[in-house]
Design an enzyme around this catalytic site. Structure first.
Site, PDB file in Angstrom:
ATOM      1  N   HIS A  92       7.142  -9.461   0.105  1.00  0.00           N
ATOM      2  CA  HIS A  92       8.325  -9.836  -1.003  1.00  0.00           C
ATOM      3  C   HIS A  92       8.010 -11.192  -1.590  1.00  0.00           C
ATOM      4  CE1 HIS A  92      11.146  -7.082   1.095  1.00  0.00           C
ATOM      5  NE2 HIS A  92      11.182  -6.838  -0.221  1.00  0.00           N
ATOM      6  N   CYS A 114      -8.569   1.342 -11.946  1.00  0.00           N
ATOM      7  CA  CYS A 114      -7.141   1.054 -12.008  1.00  0.00           C
ATOM      8  C   CYS A 114      -6.554   0.753 -10.645  1.00  0.00           C
ATOM      9  CB  CYS A 114      -6.524   2.481 -12.026  1.00  0.00           C
ATOM     10  SG  CYS A 114      -6.916   3.738 -10.872  1.00  0.00           S
TER      11      CYS A 114
HETATM   12  C1  PEP Z   1      -6.020   2.236  -5.496  1.00  0.00           C
HETATM   13  O1  PEP Z   1      -6.194   2.682  -4.226  1.00  0.00           O
HETATM   14  O2  PEP Z   1      -6.460   1.289  -6.079  1.00  0.00           O
HETATM   15  C2  PEP Z   1      -4.837   2.874  -6.390  1.00  0.00           C
HETATM   16  C3  PEP Z   1      -4.886   2.358  -7.788  1.00  0.00           C
HETATM   17  O3  PEP Z   1      -4.154   3.727  -6.034  1.00  0.00           O
HETATM   18  P1  PEP Z   1      -2.862   3.262  -4.941  1.00  0.00           P
HETATM   19  O4  PEP Z   1      -2.722   1.847  -4.956  1.00  0.00           O
HETATM   20  O5  PEP Z   1      -1.368   4.063  -5.762  1.00  0.00           O
HETATM   21  O6  PEP Z   1      -2.939   3.872  -3.977  1.00  0.00           O
END
Ligand code: PEP
Ligand code: MG
Length: 565
Positions: free
Chosen positions: A200, A497
């Site tokens: 948090h 990502c």
């Molecule tokens: C990751 O694992 O880096 C990802 C983008 O997926 P999530 O954070 O949704 O598991």
């Protein structure tokens, strides 16, 4: 709020303490610490007479209701995530589960303070065993205990003092009820001994836009009033630094922030090497707000987050409507839809998760399709339907791919529906075999959050292991580089990502390794794009080479900084 132990020995001037960076920026100010929490002790041998118990239950019920009402009032005065966090804590303060457990103890003769302690201990143990997101709520439970006990004992409400000058709040950990009410002009940075990137403290710091470092080793020994410099990019807290140097660092960070605010895209290095800067979204509303930034598209649409509170599998039509909202928000732009990453910390009621000892290593992501192929088939039908309705053809990727065989089967299902298939690289096995996987799919997207978790064998939700799950860990970056090389050899795009793409410095390193896109939370898009625009591709490549030659996350950061500034 968790108490901070009072510092015993002063930390030497110039000492640099290391933690995990959460929100970028630099601040230099005196330390403040939360006030002493109430004495929680209770006489556990005392027993109430039968005739006193009903009144004691009432006293307890009133105290819990008062605490919840105060939290709700503060939720009403706050906005955004702060308001939601406060409202969620107020709801937990009135949760029938722990209230009932405390009430039962009072009816059995325990005085209210002892009953509250025992009931909260019981729930803390239960939440901790459940792990993941529930374990993160343990801080909230303890905070509620402090408040209710303070109320029962007639003590002032525990919390953060309001400073009379800009200050840096240091604590062991911060409860949402305290962080949510902070004034960012007076509390200009946060640093905690505990907490992870998803705690948090981190969420609120992001919303307030103040630099934040968590899991800082040695922070407890820094006394209130000490001047410190918090660097939310490097993840450091420097104790009593040289004043002129600290003020220069703050000014440089302010200039970088101003440049970020002015950046308008598209993503490219100073010498014009294009790297698409994209946004991560979880629904239509998030996509519409991401559209307000210079993000060139969506690099990760986390579809499972649309259904966390959904009991039954949504129909193809219902799903298509939801997906179409995101495609419409980025009409004519790139959108990468990820199929359901259900399981582990994101269970879905309708996914039929088995009871597992280690859900993060269990049936999650694409593995769900093994026993429940219709779930994936229906989702792909819905994505194809949304594409048809909007005229925006998304790319589609599967989470948690571990073998080339899984990638092949997923790709076939996508192609049958005219969709462009790709996979996420989140499992070390997939990074090692990226070349084989690329024989079947058109693109890769590296999920550094899970890739770090599985490479380092460290739970991404664990605050204690936050330094291991740092995406700057050279072992993680070696797998990232390997994946990117496979993409270059195949002539296919490879993006990142995970949270790594939200760190402006690391984004430049990834660019140097050869990524074709960077996808980050909308709030991070400008910072990443602006930093990229300040450096050349050659600098990025040199930084990537330097980082890959290091042996620790701290060395990797320092090596990148030396080249990229
Ligand atoms: C990751 O694992 O880096 C990802 C983008 O997926 P999530 O954070 O949704 O598991
Ligand atoms: Mg993941």
């Amino acid at each position: 709020m968790t108490a901070t132990s009072s510092p015993t020995s002063p930390t030497a001037a110039g000492t640099v303490l290391h933690g995990v960076p959460v929100v970028a920026g630099v601040q230099y100010a005196p330390v403040i610490r939360p006030g002493t929490p109430p004495d929680l002790s209770a006489d556990t041998t005392a027993e109430l007479a039968e005739g006193e118990r009903a009144d004691e239950v009432q006293r307890f019920t009133d105290a819990a209701a008062t605490v919840a009402a105060r939290l709700r009032e503060r939720a009403g005065n706050a906005s955004g995530a702060a308001s939601e966090v406060l409202a969620a804590t107020a709801t937990l303060a009135q949760d029938r589960g722990w209230l009932g457990a405390a009430e039962k103890r009072i009816k059995d003769g325990a005085p209210a303070v002892g009953a509250v302690n025992a009931a909260i201990d019981q729930f803390v143990e239960m939440f901790t065993k459940m792990g993941g997101l529930m374990a993160e709520r343990v801080t909230d439970l303890r905070d509620i205990r402090s408040r209710v006990v303070a109320q029962l004992k007639g003590l002032p409400e525990p919390g953060v003092p309001v400073p009379d000058e800009p200050s840096i709040l240091c604590a062991e950990d911060l409860a949402p009820a305290d962080t949510a009410g902070l004034d960012p002009t007076l509390v200009v940075a946060l640093a905690t001994t505990l907490g992870g990137p998803t705690s948090h403290t981190a969420i609120i710091a992001r919303q307030l836009g103040i630099p934040c470092v968590v899991a800082v080793t040695g922070l407890d020994d820094v006394a209130s009033g000490t001047m410190v410099m918090v660097d939310g990019t490097l993840g450091t807290v420097t104790v009593a630094p040289e004043e002129a140097a600290a003020r220069d660092a703050v000014a440089a960070a302010e200039r970088a922030a101003a440049e970020a605010a002015n950046w308008s895209g598209p993503g490219a290095t100073a010498d014009g090497h294009a790297v698409a800067v994209l946004a991560n979204v979880q629904d239509g509303a998030a996509a519409r707000s991401a559209r307000e930034t210079p993000a060139e598209g969506v690099g990760l649409f986390r579809t499972e987050l649309c259904f966390l509170n959904t009991d039954a599998e949504p129909t193809v039509d219902e799903q298509a409507t939801i997906y179409a909202e995101v495609l419409e928000a980025f009409d004519g732009k790139k959108v990468v839809v990820r199929t359901l990453d259900a399981g582990s910390d994101k269970p879905l009621k309708f996914a039929g998760h088995p009871d597992e000892a280690n859900p993060a290593l269990g049936v999650r992501g694409i593995r769900i399709a093994e026993n429940n192929p219709n779930l994936l088939a229906h989702q792909l039908d819905a994505i194809a339907e949304a594409a048809g309705r909007t005229g925006n053809q998304p790319w589609v990727m599967a989470p948690m791919i571990a073998t080339a065989d899984e990638a092949e089967r997923f790709a076939a299902k996508c192609r049958e529906r005219g969709l462009t298939p790709g996979v996420m690289i989140e499992v070390p096995a997939a990074a090692l075999l990226a070349e084989k996987i690329l024989e079947h799919v058109d693109f890769l997207s590296i999920g550094t959050n899970d890739l770090a978790q599985y490479t380092m064998a460290a739970d991404r939700m664990s605050a204690d292991l936050a330094t291991l799950t740092d995406p700057w860990q050279p072992a993680v970056l070696a797998l990232v580089a390997m994946t990117i090389r496979a993409g270059q050899a195949a002539g296919k795009p490879v993006g990142v990502c995970g949270e790594a793409a939200a760190d402006p410095l690391l984004a430049c390193v990834l660019t140097g390794m050869g990524v074709t896109s960077l996808s980050a939370a909308a709030a991070a898009v400008r910072g990443v794009g602006a930093k990229l625009a300040q450096v050349t591709l050659k600098q990025c490549s040199e930084a990537a080479a330097a980082v890959l030659a290091t042996g620790s996350a701290a060395e990797a950061r320092a090596a990148a900084l030396a080249v990229l500034g």
